[in-house]
Design a protein around this motif. Structure first.
Motif, short mmCIF file in Angstrom:
data_model
loop_
_atom_site.label_atom_id
_atom_site.label_comp_id
_atom_site.label_asym_id
_atom_site.label_seq_id
_atom_site.Cartn_x
_atom_site.Cartn_y
_atom_site.Cartn_z
N THR A 195 0.84 -1.20 0.00
CA THR A 195 0.00 0.00 0.00
C THR A 195 0.87 1.25 0.00
OG1 THR A 195 -1.84 1.12 1.14
CG2 THR A 195 -0.14 0.13 2.53
N ILE A 196 0.25 2.37 -0.23
CA ILE A 196 0.89 3.68 -0.10
C ILE A 196 0.00 4.50 0.83
CG2 ILE A 196 1.72 5.75 -1.30
CD1 ILE A 196 1.81 4.03 -3.88
N PHE A 197 0.55 4.90 1.97
CA PHE A 197 -0.17 5.75 2.91
C PHE A 197 0.22 7.20 2.66
CE2 PHE A 197 -0.33 2.02 6.00
CZ PHE A 197 -1.69 1.81 5.82
N TYR A 198 -0.78 8.06 2.53
CA TYR A 198 -0.50 9.48 2.31
C TYR A 198 -0.53 10.22 3.64
CZ TYR A 198 0.10 9.45 -2.64
OH TYR A 198 0.64 9.24 -3.89
N THR A 199 0.53 10.98 3.88
CA THR A 199 0.68 11.69 5.13
C THR A 199 0.99 13.15 4.86
OG1 THR A 199 1.93 11.76 7.21
CG2 THR A 199 3.14 11.07 5.27
N SER A 200 0.46 14.03 5.67
CA SER A 200 0.68 15.46 5.48
C SER A 200 2.12 15.81 5.80
CB SER A 200 -0.26 16.28 6.38
OG SER A 200 -1.60 16.03 6.02
N GLY A 201 2.70 16.68 5.01
CA GLY A 201 4.05 17.16 5.28
C GLY A 201 4.00 18.56 5.87
N SER A 202 5.19 19.06 6.24
CA SER A 202 5.24 20.41 6.81
C SER A 202 4.99 21.47 5.74
CB SER A 202 6.60 20.64 7.47
OG SER A 202 7.64 20.44 6.54
N THR A 203 5.24 21.10 4.49
CA THR A 203 4.96 22.01 3.38
C THR A 203 4.39 21.20 2.22
OG1 THR A 203 7.19 21.73 2.47
CG2 THR A 203 6.85 23.55 4.00
N GLY A 204 3.65 21.86 1.34
CA GLY A 204 3.19 21.23 0.11
C GLY A 204 2.09 20.20 0.31
N LEU A 205 1.84 19.43 -0.74
CA LEU A 205 0.78 18.44 -0.74
C LEU A 205 1.21 17.19 0.01
CD1 LEU A 205 -0.19 18.89 -4.49
CD2 LEU A 205 -1.68 19.38 -2.54
N PRO A 206 0.23 16.35 0.42
CA PRO A 206 0.57 15.11 1.13
C PRO A 206 1.53 14.25 0.31
CG PRO A 206 -1.79 15.52 1.23
CD PRO A 206 -1.21 16.53 0.27
N LYS A 207 2.38 13.52 1.01
CA LYS A 207 3.36 12.66 0.35
C LYS A 207 3.03 11.20 0.63
CE LYS A 207 6.62 13.39 4.22
NZ LYS A 207 5.75 14.30 4.97
N GLY A 208 3.28 10.35 -0.36
CA GLY A 208 2.97 8.93 -0.23
C GLY A 208 4.13 8.16 0.38
N VAL A 209 3.84 7.36 1.40
CA VAL A 209 4.85 6.52 2.03
C VAL A 209 4.63 5.09 1.56
CG1 VAL A 209 5.80 5.72 4.23
CG2 VAL A 209 4.89 8.05 4.05
N ILE A 210 5.68 4.48 1.02
CA ILE A 210 5.59 3.15 0.43
C ILE A 210 5.71 2.09 1.53
CG2 ILE A 210 6.58 1.57 -1.26
CD1 ILE A 210 7.86 4.08 -2.60
N ILE A 211 4.67 1.27 1.66
CA ILE A 211 4.60 0.28 2.72
C ILE A 211 4.58 -1.12 2.11
CG2 ILE A 211 3.28 -0.54 4.71
CD1 ILE A 211 4.30 2.30 5.09
N SER A 212 5.49 -1.96 2.55
CA SER A 212 5.56 -3.33 2.03
C SER A 212 4.71 -4.28 2.86
CB SER A 212 7.01 -3.82 2.05
OG SER A 212 7.46 -3.99 3.39
N HIS A 213 4.51 -5.49 2.33
CA HIS A 213 3.84 -6.54 3.11
C HIS A 213 4.62 -6.81 4.39
CE1 HIS A 213 0.80 -7.93 0.14
NE2 HIS A 213 1.66 -7.44 -0.73
N ARG A 214 5.92 -6.81 4.29
CA ARG A 214 6.75 -7.04 5.47
C ARG A 214 6.50 -5.99 6.55
NH1 ARG A 214 13.19 -5.93 6.14
NH2 ARG A 214 13.65 -7.44 7.78
N ASN A 215 6.40 -4.73 6.14
CA ASN A 215 6.11 -3.66 7.10
C ASN A 215 4.79 -3.91 7.84
OD1 ASN A 215 7.24 -1.16 4.71
ND2 ASN A 215 8.43 -2.15 6.33
N LEU A 216 3.74 -4.25 7.09
CA LEU A 216 2.43 -4.45 7.70
C LEU A 216 2.40 -5.65 8.63
CD1 LEU A 216 0.08 -3.73 4.64
CD2 LEU A 216 0.53 -2.23 6.59
#
Length: 526
Positions: free
Chosen positions: A168-189
């Motif tokens: 999956t890709i989780f979108y998280t708000s940054g300190s500036t600009g548009l939300p950024k996508g964080v790349i999450i693997s099966h291993r991470n989950l």
């Protein structure tokens, strides 16, 4: 193990055990596994290719969970859009991921279709059978109800999913600009589910309330920790505090995870003795738990163990405080969760000593793969930890959080503040969190956020934005008097701005970025 294996494992051992329910439907583990398998086959028949991105714009409901796990089982990458996002925000996620599939309800699509039509979306999947009047452009429209039919012949040749594949890709708000996508693997989950469920002591007897948005990493964690431990997950879309208390009473909920502002609101509800005493634990995410709020929660839920946690989307969870330590050190964020190492690193790259401030650096299997479409930011935030052994053929990437912490002589960590949030007043560094803790000690303060505003003489002056429980005009002066009694002079807010309520980000946190931007512009304009 990959994401779907958690459900399959429980379907094989306890098929009749309750797995998931929303206000319309409930599923056992066997039924959930069957639905995921069938919908996965339909996705492949619709042309889903390996690593295709599928955006899901729904509230917390069974279809959201099935779609996420089915996309994953089909080899795709699911991307959950927070249900409160506006059209241009959804379009940003669609364009950034180049999502070919978009799953939503008819009403939701009609609210955002202008923006969606500008994206790369090719297939629109609607979860209801309501008449559709909005333009769909060149998108193929499929109704979710067709996915209940017999699975058509679907293409084979997917190959074996492995734990390093992107889930999956989780979108998280940054300190500036548009939300950024964080790349999450099966291993991470999976690693996160194993780690968190172990220290929360989740079992098949648990009934976990999924109160946070599923597109929030901590929200999705309610699913993974629940399914890994064989518990039942109850999906709920937050409306009112009383609504939550009724759900907890009806289902005898044993576990709740929420952000501090939500806990503040939940305390306003009327809780039955049954609901209060069934709760086995409550856990915080999304920010520091003020000590006064913690005390009120413990009084409200006397049999529940409090788990004070710290995490970031880039590493899911980093630390937790064992409930046995809460009375000794209620302001600590604890120690590293199982299967993670947390380092405190000074600006010169060396490890900090006891009670020295430094940046929190997390290493281990929960560290995400980086940021989607942003190599520069990935290289900046994901890099080797400072104590890697010489001669290692490659450098394991740790995540550098940007959060300043300190570790005491016993190894317990304390949050100091964001690198970019620290306020420098006349050369002294002030942690907003330390001032906020004092503000929450005032009984009438419901919400508080502290910022630094540029000042020509001092470098910065401290502003506190507060929402009080009532409109008593004397509250401001009483709060300032409390600060003067309990804080050094340079830490006392120079001004208190009163709002009815503080703005929220899509994940329910106080929207500090919006608040600070307004304060700075007002200061400059004045």
């Amino acid at each position: 193990m990959v994401l779907g294996d958690m459900v399959l494992r429980m379907a094989g051992t306890t098929p009749a055990a309750p797995a998931l329910q929303d206000k319309h439907k409930s599923l056992t583990y066997a039924e959930l596994a069957e639905e995921i398998s069938r919908v996965s086959g339909h996705f492949k028949a619709c042309g889903l290719r390996r690593n295709d991105r599928v955006a899901i714009f729904l509230d917390s409901r069974i279809e959201t969970v099935i779609a996420s796990f089915a996309v994953s089982a089909a080899g795709g990458i699911f991307v959950l859009c927070n249900p409160i996002l506006k059209g241009h925000q959804v379009a940003h996620i669609l364009n950034d991921t180049k999502a070919r599939f978009f799953i939503t309800g008819t009403g939701r699509y009609e609210a955002v279709y202008d923006d969606v039509l500008k994206s790369a979306c090719q297939t629109l999947i609607l979860t209801d059978d309501e008449p559709l009047y909005a333009n769909t452009g060149s998108c193929t429209v499929i109704r979710w109800s067709s996915f209940t039919e017999e699975v058509p012949n679907s293409p084979s040749g997917l190959g074996q999913l492995v734990e390093s594949d992107i889930a999956t890709i989780f979108y998280t708000s940054g300190s500036t600009g548009l939300p950024k996508g964080v790349i999450i693997s099966h291993r991470n989950l999976v690693a996160g589910a194993i780690s968190v469920s172990s220290y929360l002591k989740n079992t098949p007897d648990d009934r976990i309330l999924a109160l946070l948005p599923l597109g929030f990493d901590a929200g999705f964690s309610q699913l993974t920790t629940g399914f890994y431990s064989g518990a039942e997950v109850i999906l709920h879309n937050y409306l009112t505090p009383s609504d939550v208390s009724r759900v907890c009473d009806r289902h005898k909920v044993t576990g709740i995870t929420a952000v501090p502002p939500t806990f503040i609101q939940l305390l306003k509800a009327d809780w039955t003795d049954s609901a209060c005493h069934s709760l086995r634990y409550f856990a915080n995410t999304g920010g520091h738990m003020p000590e006064q709020l913690l005390g009120r929660l413990r009084a409200q839920f006397p049999k529940a163990e409090p788990y004070l946690m710290y995490g970031l989307t880039e590493a899911f969870r980093s630390t937790y405080l064992n409930p046995k330590e809460v009375d000794k050190r209620p302001n600590s964020i604890g120690k590293a969760i199982p299967n993670a190492e947390i380092l405190v690193v000074k600006p010169d790259g060396s490890l900090a000593g006891p009670d020295e401030e430094g940046e929190l650096v997390h290493r281990g299997p929960l560290v995400a793969q980086g940021y989607w479409n942003d190599k520069d930011l990935t290289d900046k935030k994901f890099r080797a930890a400072p104590d890697q052994p010489e001669g290692r053929p490659y450098a394991e990437r740790a995540v550098w959080s940007g959060d300043m912490v300190r570790m005491d002589k016993d190894g317990f960590l304390y949050f100091v503040g964001r690198n970019d949030d620290m306020i420098k007043v006349g050369g002294a560094r002030v942690s907003p969190g330390e001032v906020e803790e004092i503000l929450y000690g005032v009984e009438s303060v419901r919400e508080a956020a502290v910022f630094g505003i540029p000042d020509e003489d001092l470098g910065a002056r401290i502003i506190a934005v507060i929402a009080f429980d009532d409109k008593d005009a004397s509250r401001v002066e009483a709060t300032l008097s409390h600060c003067r009694r309990t804080l050094p002079v340079f830490m006392v807010p120079s001004e208190i701005v009163v709002l009815d309520t503080l703005p929220r980000s899509p994940n329910g946190k106080i929207d500090r970025k919006a608040l600070k931007s307004t304060l700075v512009s007002d200061s400059v304009g004045g």
